[in-house]
Design a protein around this motif. Structure first.
Motif, PDB file in Angstrom:
ATOM      1  N   GLY A  42       2.836  12.833 116.256  1.00  0.00           N
ATOM      2  CA  GLY A  42       1.876  13.435 117.048  1.00  0.00           C
ATOM      3  C   GLY A  42       0.406  13.737 116.273  1.00  0.00           C
ATOM      4  N   VAL A  43      -0.648  13.789 116.870  1.00  0.00           N
ATOM      5  CA  VAL A  43      -1.960  14.072 115.922  1.00  0.00           C
ATOM      6  C   VAL A  43      -1.757  15.207 114.996  1.00  0.00           C
ATOM      7  N   ASN A  44      -2.779  15.129 114.076  1.00  0.00           N
ATOM      8  CA  ASN A  44      -2.593  16.344 113.158  1.00  0.00           C
ATOM      9  C   ASN A  44      -3.184  17.717 114.063  1.00  0.00           C
ATOM     10  N   GLY A  45      -2.612  18.762 113.717  1.00  0.00           N
ATOM     11  CA  GLY A  45      -3.024  19.892 114.451  1.00  0.00           C
ATOM     12  C   GLY A  45      -2.178  20.213 115.709  1.00  0.00           C
ATOM     13  N   SER A  46      -1.371  19.189 116.267  1.00  0.00           N
ATOM     14  CA  SER A  46      -0.945  19.233 117.357  1.00  0.00           C
ATOM     15  C   SER A  46       0.439  20.411 117.380  1.00  0.00           C
ATOM     16  N   GLY A  47       1.042  20.525 116.300  1.00  0.00           N
ATOM     17  CA  GLY A  47       2.059  21.488 116.002  1.00  0.00           C
ATOM     18  C   GLY A  47       3.555  20.944 115.393  1.00  0.00           C
ATOM     19  N   LYS A  48       3.198  19.642 114.918  1.00  0.00           N
ATOM     20  CA  LYS A  48       4.437  18.921 114.496  1.00  0.00           C
ATOM     21  C   LYS A  48       5.252  19.915 113.542  1.00  0.00           C
ATOM     22  N   THR A  49       4.531  20.242 112.579  1.00  0.00           N
ATOM     23  CA  THR A  49       5.353  21.040 111.289  1.00  0.00           C
ATOM     24  C   THR A  49       5.821  22.299 111.921  1.00  0.00           C
ATOM     25  N   THR A  50       5.100  22.867 112.520  1.00  0.00           N
ATOM     26  CA  THR A  50       5.551  24.401 113.455  1.00  0.00           C
ATOM     27  C   THR A  50       6.916  23.905 114.038  1.00  0.00           C
ATOM     28  N   THR A  51       6.716  22.943 114.797  1.00  0.00           N
ATOM     29  CA  THR A  51       7.796  22.825 115.740  1.00  0.00           C
ATOM     30  C   THR A  51       9.183  22.306 115.014  1.00  0.00           C
ATOM     31  N   PHE A  60       0.302  11.900 103.170  1.00  0.00           N
ATOM     32  CA  PHE A  60      -1.273  11.954 102.889  1.00  0.00           C
ATOM     33  C   PHE A  60      -1.935  13.130 102.421  1.00  0.00           C
ATOM     34  N   ARG A  61      -1.365  14.092 103.036  1.00  0.00           N
ATOM     35  CA  ARG A  61      -2.038  15.482 103.022  1.00  0.00           C
ATOM     36  C   ARG A  61      -1.070  16.399 101.984  1.00  0.00           C
ATOM     37  N   ALA A  62      -1.633  16.727 100.953  1.00  0.00           N
ATOM     38  CA  ALA A  62      -0.847  17.670 100.114  1.00  0.00           C
ATOM     39  C   ALA A  62      -0.726  19.003 100.907  1.00  0.00           C
ATOM     40  N   GLU A  89       3.076  21.163 101.524  1.00  0.00           N
ATOM     41  CA  GLU A  89       3.174  22.675 101.106  1.00  0.00           C
ATOM     42  C   GLU A  89       3.602  23.397 102.528  1.00  0.00           C
ATOM     43  N   GLN A  90       2.928  23.204 103.532  1.00  0.00           N
ATOM     44  CA  GLN A  90       3.002  23.946 104.681  1.00  0.00           C
ATOM     45  C   GLN A  90       4.692  23.603 105.059  1.00  0.00           C
ATOM     46  N   LEU A  91       4.903  22.693 105.112  1.00  0.00           N
ATOM     47  CA  LEU A  91       6.466  22.139 105.531  1.00  0.00           C
ATOM     48  C   LEU A  91       7.449  22.686 104.372  1.00  0.00           C
ATOM     49  N   THR A 115       3.366  21.960 122.909  1.00  0.00           N
ATOM     50  CA  THR A 115       3.099  23.321 122.165  1.00  0.00           C
ATOM     51  C   THR A 115       1.700  23.936 122.619  1.00  0.00           C
ATOM     52  N   LYS A 116       1.791  25.357 122.204  1.00  0.00           N
ATOM     53  CA  LYS A 116       0.516  26.201 122.451  1.00  0.00           C
ATOM     54  C   LYS A 116       0.631  26.553 124.034  1.00  0.00           C
ATOM     55  N   LEU A 117       1.781  26.578 124.554  1.00  0.00           N
ATOM     56  CA  LEU A 117       1.583  27.012 126.076  1.00  0.00           C
ATOM     57  C   LEU A 117       1.261  28.548 126.055  1.00  0.00           C
ATOM     58  N   ASP A 118       1.387  29.342 125.068  1.00  0.00           N
ATOM     59  CA  ASP A 118       1.058  30.803 125.333  1.00  0.00           C
ATOM     60  C   ASP A 118      -0.362  30.850 125.222  1.00  0.00           C
ATOM     61  N   GLY A 119      -0.745  31.469 126.165  1.00  0.00           N
ATOM     62  CA  GLY A 119      -2.422  31.785 126.188  1.00  0.00           C
ATOM     63  C   GLY A 119      -3.140  30.736 126.293  1.00  0.00           C
ATOM     64  N   ILE A 174       9.272  23.335 124.707  1.00  0.00           N
ATOM     65  CA  ILE A 174       8.020  23.773 124.798  1.00  0.00           C
ATOM     66  C   ILE A 174       7.677  24.975 123.674  1.00  0.00           C
ATOM     67  N   GLY A 175       6.591  24.883 123.090  1.00  0.00           N
ATOM     68  CA  GLY A 175       6.195  25.993 122.179  1.00  0.00           C
ATOM     69  C   GLY A 175       5.185  27.059 122.701  1.00  0.00           C
ATOM     70  N   VAL A 176       5.720  28.022 122.383  1.00  0.00           N
ATOM     71  CA  VAL A 176       4.877  29.410 123.350  1.00  0.00           C
ATOM     72  C   VAL A 176       4.410  30.420 122.327  1.00  0.00           C
ATOM     73  N   GLY A 177       4.076  30.065 120.821  1.00  0.00           N
ATOM     74  CA  GLY A 177       3.835  30.828 119.924  1.00  0.00           C
ATOM     75  C   GLY A 177       3.934  30.403 118.694  1.00  0.00           C
ATOM     76  N   GLU A 178       3.332  30.911 117.464  1.00  0.00           N
ATOM     77  CA  GLU A 178       3.376  30.446 116.351  1.00  0.00           C
ATOM     78  C   GLU A 178       4.800  31.054 115.464  1.00  0.00           C
ATOM     79  N   GLY A 179       5.676  31.821 115.918  1.00  0.00           N
ATOM     80  CA  GLY A 179       6.563  32.490 115.242  1.00  0.00           C
ATOM     81  C   GLY A 179       8.017  31.389 115.283  1.00  0.00           C
TER      82      GLY A 179
HETATM   83  P1  GDP Z   1       0.843  19.606 112.653  1.00  0.00           P
HETATM   84  O1  GDP Z   1      -0.549  19.168 111.964  1.00  0.00           O
HETATM   85  O2  GDP Z   1       1.039  18.571 113.839  1.00  0.00           O
HETATM   86  O3  GDP Z   1       1.772  19.507 111.784  1.00  0.00           O
HETATM   87  O4  GDP Z   1       0.402  20.939 113.230  1.00  0.00           O
HETATM   88  P2  GDP Z   1       0.853  22.290 112.653  1.00  0.00           P
HETATM   89  O5  GDP Z   1       2.397  22.541 113.016  1.00  0.00           O
HETATM   90  O6  GDP Z   1       0.532  22.584 111.334  1.00  0.00           O
HETATM   91  O7  GDP Z   1       0.328  23.237 113.783  1.00  0.00           O
HETATM   92  C1  GDP Z   1      -1.186  23.477 113.906  1.00  0.00           C
HETATM   93  C2  GDP Z   1      -1.577  24.890 114.341  1.00  0.00           C
HETATM   94  O8  GDP Z   1      -1.038  25.139 115.728  1.00  0.00           O
HETATM   95  C3  GDP Z   1      -0.969  25.931 113.169  1.00  0.00           C
HETATM   96  O9  GDP Z   1      -1.752  27.023 112.966  1.00  0.00           O
HETATM   97  C4  GDP Z   1       0.275  26.549 114.244  1.00  0.00           C
HETATM   98  O10 GDP Z   1       0.698  27.822 113.717  1.00  0.00           O
HETATM   99  C5  GDP Z   1      -0.214  26.344 115.625  1.00  0.00           C
HETATM  100  N1  GDP Z   1       0.810  26.211 116.503  1.00  0.00           N
HETATM  101  C6  GDP Z   1       1.878  25.387 116.701  1.00  0.00           C
HETATM  102  N2  GDP Z   1       2.686  25.390 117.477  1.00  0.00           N
HETATM  103  C7  GDP Z   1       2.402  26.488 118.337  1.00  0.00           C
HETATM  104  C8  GDP Z   1       2.586  27.196 119.533  1.00  0.00           C
HETATM  105  O11 GDP Z   1       3.301  26.826 120.279  1.00  0.00           O
HETATM  106  N3  GDP Z   1       1.784  28.442 119.846  1.00  0.00           N
HETATM  107  C9  GDP Z   1       0.565  28.775 119.291  1.00  0.00           C
HETATM  108  N4  GDP Z   1      -0.235  29.746 119.551  1.00  0.00           N
HETATM  109  N5  GDP Z   1       0.374  28.067 118.098  1.00  0.00           N
HETATM  110  C10 GDP Z   1       0.935  26.936 117.564  1.00  0.00           C
END
Ligand code: GDP
Length: 299
Positions: A105-114, A137-139, A143-145, A251-255, A276-281
């Motif tokens: 998925g594209v950067n920022g989509s929530g891959k690492t968090t998921t 490619f991205r240090a 680190e985040q992972l 992801t990010k279906l919260d709010g 589905i992702g519903v938050g950052e926790g």
């Molecule tokens: P990656 O670049 O695809 O690896 O994306 P990241 O995992 O770094 O996520 C990008 C941002 O989206 C981070 O600030 C995460 O905390 C946030 N994020 C990821 N999943 C969710 C979600 O389900 N809900 C919310 N609110 N934020 C999320």
């Protein structure tokens, strides 16, 4: 599902309340059907679902009036029907070991968090998990992972910036076989500005992993951010057409007011929505359930 319900109902409340309010005051007519269809399109449900739901309301309810609760239930049922066949289960502990999961998925989509949330869930169930930092490619991404790996008490493999991601994935799956890991979770790069370069790299990782384990990767999860609205549909198209995606994580279906985009994405994709992702926790990831999702969307 409370968190999803909170998030989605907050975002969709304005839209539903306005239209449903107008609905419940008088018998259903053409004008109100137009409003309904427009609301569904504005909520990113896409023209096809919007039209089907409009037709269903016309057939079942034309000339009738109903209270707000009944209208909302009918709407949730109609959206749930649109999605019912698009549910898929994600079960990495089904017996195949090591079970290899790639996240794209594209950067920022929530891959690492998921990936981190999944790792934590698996280790809490006693699984031995190896996390692979395939975005070489991205240090900062590495680190985040690593932070997520520590939090989840999962093992971690990375390489210096610029190293070959496919080589790392190969070594990781080989290690997982040798050391008896249950699950291997591979993060990947996601810079879409060089689309073909990225697709080639992802396909190379898949090819190389198959040299170690012909059935792997067992899952290729496409992670899409709901807040980008209809852009998610374009991303599904690009990744879905070029890479063999086995499931979608939204992801990010919260709010967000754009959770409705899950509907056209689910319908356009050959693969089901799995999570589905519903938050950052760490606990904010849920299996996708069409009817519960539809109810939350309607609010
Ligand atoms: P990656 O670049 O695809 O690896 O994306 P990241 O995992 O770094 O996520 C990008 C941002 O989206 C981070 O600030 C995460 O905390 C946030 N994020 C990821 N999943 C969710 C979600 O389900 N809900 C919310 N609110 N934020 C999320």
């Amino acid at each position: 599902f409370q968190r999803l319900a909170d998030g989605l109902s907050r975002s969709s409340k304005a839209m539903t309340d306005q239209v449903v309010g107008s609905f419940s005051k008088q018998p259903l007519d053409e004008e109100r059907l137009d409003e309904l269809e427009e609301m569904l399109i504005e909520a990113d449900l896409g023209p096809y679902s919007a039209a089907r739901i409009r037709n269903r309301f016309a057939e079942e309810r034309f000339g009738k009036s109903a209270d707000e609760r009944e209208i909302k239930e009918a709407l949730a049922a109609a959206i749930g029907d649109e999605l019912a066949a698009r549910e898929g289960d994600f079960e990495p502990l089904s017996g195949v070991r090591p079970y290899v999961v790639m996240f794209i998925g594209v950067n920022g989509s929530g891959k690492t968090t998921t990936l981190g949330k999944i790792a934590a869930d698996l280790t809490s169930r006693g699984a031995k998990v190896l996390i692979v930092a395939g975005d070489t490619f991205r240090a900062a991404a590495v680190e985040q992972l690593k932070v997520w790996a520590d939090r989840a008490r999962a093992d971690f493999m990375s390489r210096p910036t610029g190293a070959d991601a496919a080589g790392l994935a190969y070594d990781a799956v080989e290690r997982a076989k040798a050391e008896g890991y249950d699950v291997v979770l591979i993060d990947t790069a996601g810079r879409l500005q060089n689309k073909q370069g990225l697709m080639d790299e992802l396909l190379k990782i898949i090819r190389v992993v198959k040299k170690v384990e012909p059935e792997a990767p067992h899952e290729v999860l496409l992670v899409l951010d709901a807040t980008v609205g209809r852009n998610a549909l374009a991303q599904e198209n690009i990744f879905g057409n070029q890479i063999g995606v086995t499931g979608i994580v939204m992801t990010k279906l919260d709010g967000t007011a754009r959770g409705g985009v899950l509907v056209p994405v689910a319908q356009a994709s050959d693969s089901p929505i799995k999570l589905i992702g519903v938050g950052e926790g760490i606990d904010d990831l849920q299996p996708f359930r069409a009817r519960a999702f539809a109810r939350s969307l309607v609010g």
